[in-house]
Design a protein around this motif. Sequence first.
Motif, PDB file in Angstrom:
ATOM      1  N   VAL A   1       4.555  19.069 -12.408  1.00 31.46           N
ATOM      2  CA  VAL A   1       5.796  19.780 -12.737  1.00 31.46           C
ATOM      3  C   VAL A   1       5.956  19.873 -14.254  1.00 31.46           C
ATOM      4  O   VAL A   1       6.311  20.932 -14.783  1.00 31.46           O
ATOM      5  N   GLU A   2       5.684  18.786 -14.946  1.00 27.84           N
ATOM      6  CA  GLU A   2       5.809  18.782 -16.406  1.00 27.84           C
ATOM      7  C   GLU A   2       4.834  19.780 -17.029  1.00 27.84           C
ATOM      8  O   GLU A   2       5.191  20.502 -17.964  1.00 27.84           O
ATOM      9  N   ALA A   3       3.626  19.840 -16.516  1.00 32.76           N
ATOM     10  CA  ALA A   3       2.634  20.766 -17.052  1.00 32.76           C
ATOM     11  C   ALA A   3       3.043  22.212 -16.792  1.00 32.76           C
ATOM     12  O   ALA A   3       2.791  23.100 -17.613  1.00 32.76           O
ATOM     13  N   ALA A   4       3.682  22.451 -15.643  1.00 33.09           N
ATOM     14  CA  ALA A   4       4.043  23.811 -15.269  1.00 33.09           C
ATOM     15  C   ALA A   4       5.264  24.330 -16.026  1.00 33.09           C
ATOM     16  O   ALA A   4       5.296  25.493 -16.428  1.00 33.09           O
ATOM     17  N   VAL A   5       6.287  23.510 -16.213  1.00 36.92           N
ATOM     18  CA  VAL A   5       7.539  24.009 -16.780  1.00 36.92           C
ATOM     19  C   VAL A   5       8.033  23.225 -17.991  1.00 36.92           C
ATOM     20  O   VAL A   5       9.060  23.574 -18.563  1.00 36.92           O
ATOM     21  N   GLY A   6       7.333  22.203 -18.394  1.00 34.72           N
ATOM     22  CA  GLY A   6       7.807  21.346 -19.472  1.00 34.72           C
ATOM     23  C   GLY A   6       8.050  22.068 -20.779  1.00 34.72           C
ATOM     24  O   GLY A   6       9.092  21.894 -21.420  1.00 34.72           O
TER      25      GLY A   6
ATOM     26  N   GLY B   1       0.817  -1.211   0.000  1.00 33.36           N
ATOM     27  CA  GLY B   1       0.000   0.000   0.000  1.00 33.36           C
ATOM     28  C   GLY B   1       0.850   1.259   0.000  1.00 33.36           C
ATOM     29  O   GLY B   1       0.557   2.218  -0.725  1.00 33.36           O
ATOM     30  N   ALA B   2       1.919   1.267   0.801  1.00 30.05           N
ATOM     31  CA  ALA B   2       2.805   2.436   0.864  1.00 30.05           C
ATOM     32  C   ALA B   2       3.497   2.662  -0.471  1.00 30.05           C
ATOM     33  O   ALA B   2       3.626   3.806  -0.934  1.00 30.05           O
ATOM     34  N   VAL B   3       3.942   1.595  -1.112  1.00 26.95           N
ATOM     35  CA  VAL B   3       4.620   1.719  -2.409  1.00 26.95           C
ATOM     36  C   VAL B   3       3.647   2.232  -3.467  1.00 26.95           C
ATOM     37  O   VAL B   3       3.991   3.109  -4.272  1.00 26.95           O
ATOM     38  N   LEU B   4       2.431   1.724  -3.468  1.00 30.41           N
ATOM     39  CA  LEU B   4       1.436   2.193  -4.438  1.00 30.41           C
ATOM     40  C   LEU B   4       1.065   3.655  -4.198  1.00 30.41           C
ATOM     41  O   LEU B   4       0.905   4.430  -5.148  1.00 30.41           O
ATOM     42  N   LEU B   5       0.944   4.040  -2.938  1.00 29.09           N
ATOM     43  CA  LEU B   5       0.643   5.434  -2.604  1.00 29.09           C
ATOM     44  C   LEU B   5       1.776   6.350  -3.066  1.00 29.09           C
ATOM     45  O   LEU B   5       1.539   7.394  -3.675  1.00 29.09           O
ATOM     46  N   GLU B   6       3.010   5.949  -2.795  1.00 25.52           N
ATOM     47  CA  GLU B   6       4.158   6.741  -3.224  1.00 25.52           C
ATOM     48  C   GLU B   6       4.197   6.860  -4.746  1.00 25.52           C
ATOM     49  O   GLU B   6       4.468   7.944  -5.286  1.00 25.52           O
ATOM     50  N   ALA B   7       3.930   5.780  -5.446  1.00 28.86           N
ATOM     51  CA  ALA B   7       3.925   5.804  -6.902  1.00 28.86           C
ATOM     52  C   ALA B   7       2.864   6.776  -7.420  1.00 28.86           C
ATOM     53  O   ALA B   7       3.110   7.537  -8.359  1.00 28.86           O
ATOM     54  N   GLY B   8       1.698   6.758  -6.806  1.00 29.54           N
ATOM     55  CA  GLY B   8       0.631   7.678  -7.215  1.00 29.54           C
ATOM     56  C   GLY B   8       1.005   9.126  -6.979  1.00 29.54           C
ATOM     57  O   GLY B   8       0.767   9.990  -7.836  1.00 29.54           O
ATOM     58  N   ILE B   9       1.609   9.408  -5.831  1.00 24.27           N
ATOM     59  CA  ILE B   9       2.024  10.775  -5.517  1.00 24.27           C
ATOM     60  C   ILE B   9       3.085  11.252  -6.500  1.00 24.27           C
ATOM     61  O   ILE B   9       3.029  12.379  -7.003  1.00 24.27           O
ATOM     62  N   LEU B  10       4.053  10.391  -6.789  1.00 21.91           N
ATOM     63  CA  LEU B  10       5.094  10.762  -7.746  1.00 21.91           C
ATOM     64  C   LEU B  10       4.519  10.976  -9.142  1.00 21.91           C
ATOM     65  O   LEU B  10       4.904  11.915  -9.849  1.00 21.91           O
TER      66      LEU B  10
ATOM     67  N   VAL C   1       1.465  11.937  -9.985  1.00 22.64           N
ATOM     68  CA  VAL C   1       0.729  13.212 -10.014  1.00 22.64           C
ATOM     69  C   VAL C   1       1.701  14.386  -9.904  1.00 22.64           C
ATOM     70  O   VAL C   1       1.574  15.382 -10.619  1.00 22.64           O
ATOM     71  N   GLY C   2       2.681  14.261  -9.022  1.00 22.32           N
ATOM     72  CA  GLY C   2       3.643  15.347  -8.822  1.00 22.32           C
ATOM     73  C   GLY C   2       4.462  15.638 -10.062  1.00 22.32           C
ATOM     74  O   GLY C   2       4.601  16.794 -10.465  1.00 22.32           O
ATOM     75  N   TYR C   3       5.009  14.601 -10.682  1.00 20.60           N
ATOM     76  CA  TYR C   3       5.791  14.806 -11.894  1.00 20.60           C
ATOM     77  C   TYR C   3       4.918  15.326 -13.032  1.00 20.60           C
ATOM     78  O   TYR C   3       5.372  16.122 -13.853  1.00 20.60           O
ATOM     79  N   GLY C   4       3.682  14.898 -13.080  1.00 27.53           N
ATOM     80  CA  GLY C   4       2.765  15.417 -14.096  1.00 27.53           C
ATOM     81  C   GLY C   4       2.521  16.899 -13.913  1.00 27.53           C
ATOM     82  O   GLY C   4       2.484  17.657 -14.889  1.00 27.53           O
TER      83      GLY C   4
END
Length: 53
Positions: A38-43, A22-31, A33-36
């Motif tokens: 960042v990419e939308a903001a400065v890509g 569960g922790a690994v899946l949660l971390e993957a989801g956060i990353l 969304v987060g990278y998405g």
Amino acid sequence: MVDLAAFASMGAGGADAATLIGAVLLEAGILYVGYGAVEAAVGQRVVERLRGE
């Protein structure tokens, strides 16, 4: 396919494994969304700078 009966019979180890999964899946989801975000903001600016535009 996952055999849930075998997973449930592992006792406390199974709960620890489920927590870790569960922790690994949660971390993957956060990353994801987060990278998405960042990419939308400065890509586009990064791509333009790399191209020399």
